[in-house]
Motif scaffolding. Structure first.
Motif, PDB file in Angstrom:
ATOM      1  N   VAL A   1      -5.376  -6.648   1.237  1.00 39.91           N
ATOM      2  CA  VAL A   1      -5.715  -5.275   0.911  1.00 39.91           C
ATOM      3  C   VAL A   1      -6.505  -5.297  -0.398  1.00 39.91           C
TER       4      VAL A   1
ATOM      5  N   PRO B   1       0.791  -1.236   0.000  1.00 42.54           N
ATOM      6  CA  PRO B   1       0.000   0.000   0.000  1.00 42.54           C
ATOM      7  C   PRO B   1       0.820   1.282   0.000  1.00 42.54           C
TER       8      PRO B   1
ATOM      9  N   CYS C   1      -3.731   4.743   1.858  1.00 48.19           N
ATOM     10  CA  CYS C   1      -4.070   3.461   1.226  1.00 48.19           C
ATOM     11  C   CYS C   1      -3.855   2.334   2.225  1.00 48.19           C
ATOM     12  N   GLY C   2      -4.809   1.468   2.315  1.00 43.48           N
ATOM     13  CA  GLY C   2      -4.652   0.263   3.125  1.00 43.48           C
ATOM     14  C   GLY C   2      -4.776   0.478   4.618  1.00 43.48           C
TER      15      GLY C   2
ATOM     16  N   SER D   1      -9.030  -3.251   4.828  1.00 44.72           N
ATOM     17  CA  SER D   1      -8.171  -2.135   4.412  1.00 44.72           C
ATOM     18  C   SER D   1      -8.303  -1.932   2.900  1.00 44.72           C
TER      19      SER D   1
ATOM     20  N   CYS E   1      -7.686   0.468  -0.760  1.00 48.19           N
ATOM     21  CA  CYS E   1      -6.903   1.440  -1.528  1.00 48.19           C
ATOM     22  C   CYS E   1      -7.731   1.813  -2.757  1.00 48.19           C
TER      23      CYS E   1
END
Lengths: 427, 364
Positions: free
Chosen positions: A303, A204, A425-426, A370, A372
């Motif tokens: 992710v 990420p 992200c993530g 998580s 993204c």
């Protein structure tokens, strides 16, 4: 009736006629989105409910060329009150040019509380204020297959995915369904591939820096992502019809090979919106999620790449305030989701509304794990457009990869730093 | 009959005549104006919007066919998209601008903006195809771009779909205007036109009654004021009848617009199928293995090749709309005629009423 009474009566009639004429001009809110066809029908159901509840009339225009239409309207000084954009990158450009109205004081606290942390961050579009509400979301890190036609174990790593693809090709079975056609944004299905490979291989943090314009396209990680995709889809027999046929195949048609007998292809990397097409594939006996089609997460799991349609407000009027608050709420998103289990809301309270196991799995991922965001949706428009084109050029001639990556990096360097979005992200 | 009673009767009769005259002023002016305004809207907006939309469709289909034909040999091209494509695209954009000024349908503005955006994307895809067709090693990409451009034009919700919807909406507006002459607030006004004939008819009857009364009470054979008022009232009635007959011309314009749109629709369809057939041939040349599911579905959906459309012979719709909008009689003349009629009535009564007022004063 004396003269004075007649005069009063005349005045009353005139006033009534006048008020009738005024009431004919109803309060209207204009809305622009990319949805046409069935998606438009669903969205109109939401707008109808809004009209019924508030008495505010709506004027909806839907076009796949939503970016072009909106740019033209903004340039003419006539933007819609509300626009629903499929890419935060476009929204960010309008935030920078101060065309959008912040929603901090517009949305009710209950509505704002319904979104998870990842969506709340996205809705700020790289600023400290909220400028958008996610009205529809999709999970992208998924690979679809037909359980009755492919009994291979799911790959848990990128290498296992490569091995699976090679094994199927060697067995004379075409692994991949692939379609790049999506005018005027043809090529985006390929960018989803590159993004997913890069996100899962490099993590990420790298993905965030790359989508934010801080990493060169020529770095080994990015090149490796392209080459991995090339290995998967440009080899002989890897794609139904060949990789050049993928250029001429609309993304919506690519997956039908999963359902032919014998199957034209066995796997499709496609977002959760493919559900509605899969369900419609066998119109006489409706395909059943989990039996006729299912998915496994893009390996390695942990992710997920996601995308969203974001409603933004151009004109700050009582009508547009009322609509954006409505769109962000449970009622509207429940209507949009409908009964088909194919449309997903980012609102946590709606995650368990879905009835089948496949849709429930997607909904839970979208509201819990998580996430993204689709990098090509976050990038500035010139970068996004070049990314789309590069995918098409690469499929046509994979040997051009070096030249394409250099071209892409040249475009990256030419874009001012403040035009890139830095979205976590993530987390 | 007492003198006072005669004066009261005269005053009441005059009041009735003037009240009907006032009503005639309002209704005749409304009738003549309504027909004139409707004809002008038909000339300046409704027919322009409907036929302009058909012009856009015609030009885009012609541009698309011209471009595909240019690329049809399947080799690199020196001339690019060709002059015909450029010309037709320019015509399409000009027609679009004309429609943008004239359209009246509620959703028209939004639809036109969608169309403008899609046409820009279409031209962009064509430009990409052109660039690739100039290089021998990227003909496959050029063909893909040509396909994307075609989808933007022909696909569900594409340019041609949007234009058809817009044309239908504008045609519906034209129908409502020329048939009913109404607005959102007051619909179907043209159907009420005959009502405007009632006041002149009632006024004529009252004038005849007044004349007979004058003959009986005052032994007057002719009252010039009443005579002039009667003649002017007949004139106003003729003006209203003339306006109503103009409505027939508007119906003819409406029918002609429908016929023209139908004719053009057939030509556009034929031209479009020929262009799509040319694209199909080009795709067949370029696809080494398969063209994919989308092209297969496209092939299966194509109708048989129609004959080449002959030269167009457009109907004189614009000329008819112009003729219908030629003023039959200026609205102000109708108003002046009614005011003069009212004045004549006042003059016609004045001498008698004054005479009786004088006699009453003398008697007192």
């Amino acid at each position: 009736m004396n003269h004075r009474t007649r005069l009063v009566l005349l005045l009353v009639i005139t006033a009534l006629l006048g008020s009738g004429a005024c009431s004919a001009r109803r309060a209207t809110v204009t809305v622009l989105a990319s949805w046409t066809g069935d998606e438009e029908v669903r969205f109109r159901a939401v707008l109808d409910a809004f009209e019924h509840r508030t008495g505010i009339h709506y004027d909806y225009a839907g076009s796949r060329a939503v970016d072009q239409v909106l740019a033209s309207q903004v340039q003419q000084g006539n933007p819609p009150d509300i626009a629903v954009l499929p890419n935060p990158g476009s929204a960010a450009a309008y935030v920078r040019s101060r065309k959008l109205t912040p929603l901090d004081g517009v949305l009710s606290p209950e509505v704002r509380a319904g979104y998870g942390p990842a969506w709340t961050v996205l809705q700020r579009i790289g600023t400290d204020s909220q400028y958008a509400v996610a009205v529809k979301t999709d999970l992208k890190s998924m690979i679809w297959y037909a359980p009755k036609k492919m009994a291979e174990p799911f790959p848990q790593t990128r290498q296992q995915l490569l091995d699976l693809s090679a094994r199927l090709t060697a067995a004379g079975r075409t692994p991949w369904c692939l379609g790049m056609g999506a005018p005027p944004a043809s090529g985006w299905p390929g960018t989803d591939w590159i993004e997913d490979i890069l996100l899962h291989a490099s993590g990420p943090d790298f993905y965030r820096r790359w989508s934010g314009g801080k990493v060169a396209w020529t770095t080994p990680e990015v090149r490796d992502a392209w080459q991995t995709w090339g290995t998967l889809v440009t080899g002989q027999g890897a794609v139904r019809g060949g990789s050049r046929a993928a250029l001429l195949t609309d993304f919506g048609d690519a997956g039908e090979g999963l359902f032919t007998d014998p199957p034209g292809c066995l796997l499709e990397h496609q977002a959760s919106f493919a559900l509605s097409r899969y369900r419609a594939e066998r119109s006489s006996t409706r395909s059943v999620a989990g039996q006729d089609f299912d998915y496994f997460p893009f390996p390695p799991r942990g992710v997920s790449e996601v995308s969203a349609d974001l409603a933004v407000m151009f004109d700050d009027t009582p009508e547009s305030r009322a609509l954006i608050d409505f769109l962000a709420g449970d009622e509207a998103q429940l209507i949009q989701a409908g009964t088909g289990d194919n449309v997903f809301s980012p609102r946590r309270s709606l995650a368990d509304q879905h009835t089948d196991v496949v849709s429930r799995g997607i909904a839970r991922t979208l509201t819990a794990e998580s996430l993204c965001f689709d990098a090509s949706d976050l990038m500035p428009a010139p970068m996004t457009e070049a990314f789309y084109r590069a995918v098409l050029e690469f499929l046509d001639d994979p040997a051009r990869l070096d030249a394409l990556l250099h071209e892409l990096d040249g475009i990256r360097l030419a874009i001012p730093a403040d035009q890139w979005l830095d979205i976590p992200c993530g987390q | 009959m007492s003198r006072a009673g005669t004066r009261v009767r005269l005053t009441r009769l005059r009041a009735a005549l003037l009240a009907v005259t006032t009503l005639m002023l309002v209704l005749s002016f409304w009738a003549v104006s309504l027909v004139q305004d409707t004809a002008e809207v038909a000339r300046d907006r409704a027919t322009v919007a409907v036929l302009g939309t058909a012009d856009v469709r015609t030009a885009l289909v012609a541009a698309d066919r011209a471009a595909v034909t240019t690329f049809a040999p399947g080799e690199t091209t020196l001339v690019g998209l060709g002059q015909e494509y450029t010309n037709q695209l320019a015509i399409a954009n000009q027609s679009l601008a004309r429609v943008a000024e004239a359209h009246q349908s509620a959703a028209g503005t939004g639809q036109l903006q969608v169309v403008a955006g899609l046409v820009a994307a279409y031209a962009g895809a064509m430009a990409q195809a052109d660039a690739h067709y100039r290089q021998a090693d990227s003909l496959a990409l050029g063909t893909a771009d040509l396909w994307y451009a075609s989808r933007l034009l022909h696909g569900p919700g594409g340019v041609l779909d949007q234009l058809s919807d817009l044309e239908d909406a504008e045609l519906a507006v034209l129908d409502a205007q020329l048939r009913d002459g109404g607005s959102e607030v007051l619909p179907e006004q043209l159907r009420l036109l005959p009502v405007a004939l009632i006041p002149p008819a009632v006024l004529l009857v009252l004038i005849v009654f007044a004349h007979l009364a004058f003959r009986r009470w005052f032994r007057r054979r002719l009252v010039p004021g009443l005579l002039v008022a009667a003649l002017l009232t007949v004139g106003v009635g003729v003006a209203v009848v003339g306006a109503m007959s103009r409505q027939g011309r508007l119906d003819a314009v409406r029918a002609e617009v429908h016929a023209e749109v139908t004719d053009r629709g057939l030509r556009i369809t034929d031209e479009d199928v020929l262009g799509q057939r040319a694209l199909e041939s080009l795709l067949a040349k370029r696809c080494v293995d398969l063209c994919g599911a989308s092209v297969a579905a496209f092939r299966n959906s194509l109708p048989p090749t129609p004959p080449e459309p002959g030269p167009a012979s457009p109907r004189p719709v614009a000329a008819m709309a112009r003729d219908a909008a030629e003023p039959w009689i200026p609205e102000w003349l109708v108003a002046v005629a009614v005011v003069l009629a009212g004045g004549s009535l006042v003059v016609g009564f004045r001498a008698r009423i004054e005479e009786y007022r004088y006699r009453e004063t003398e008697a007192v």
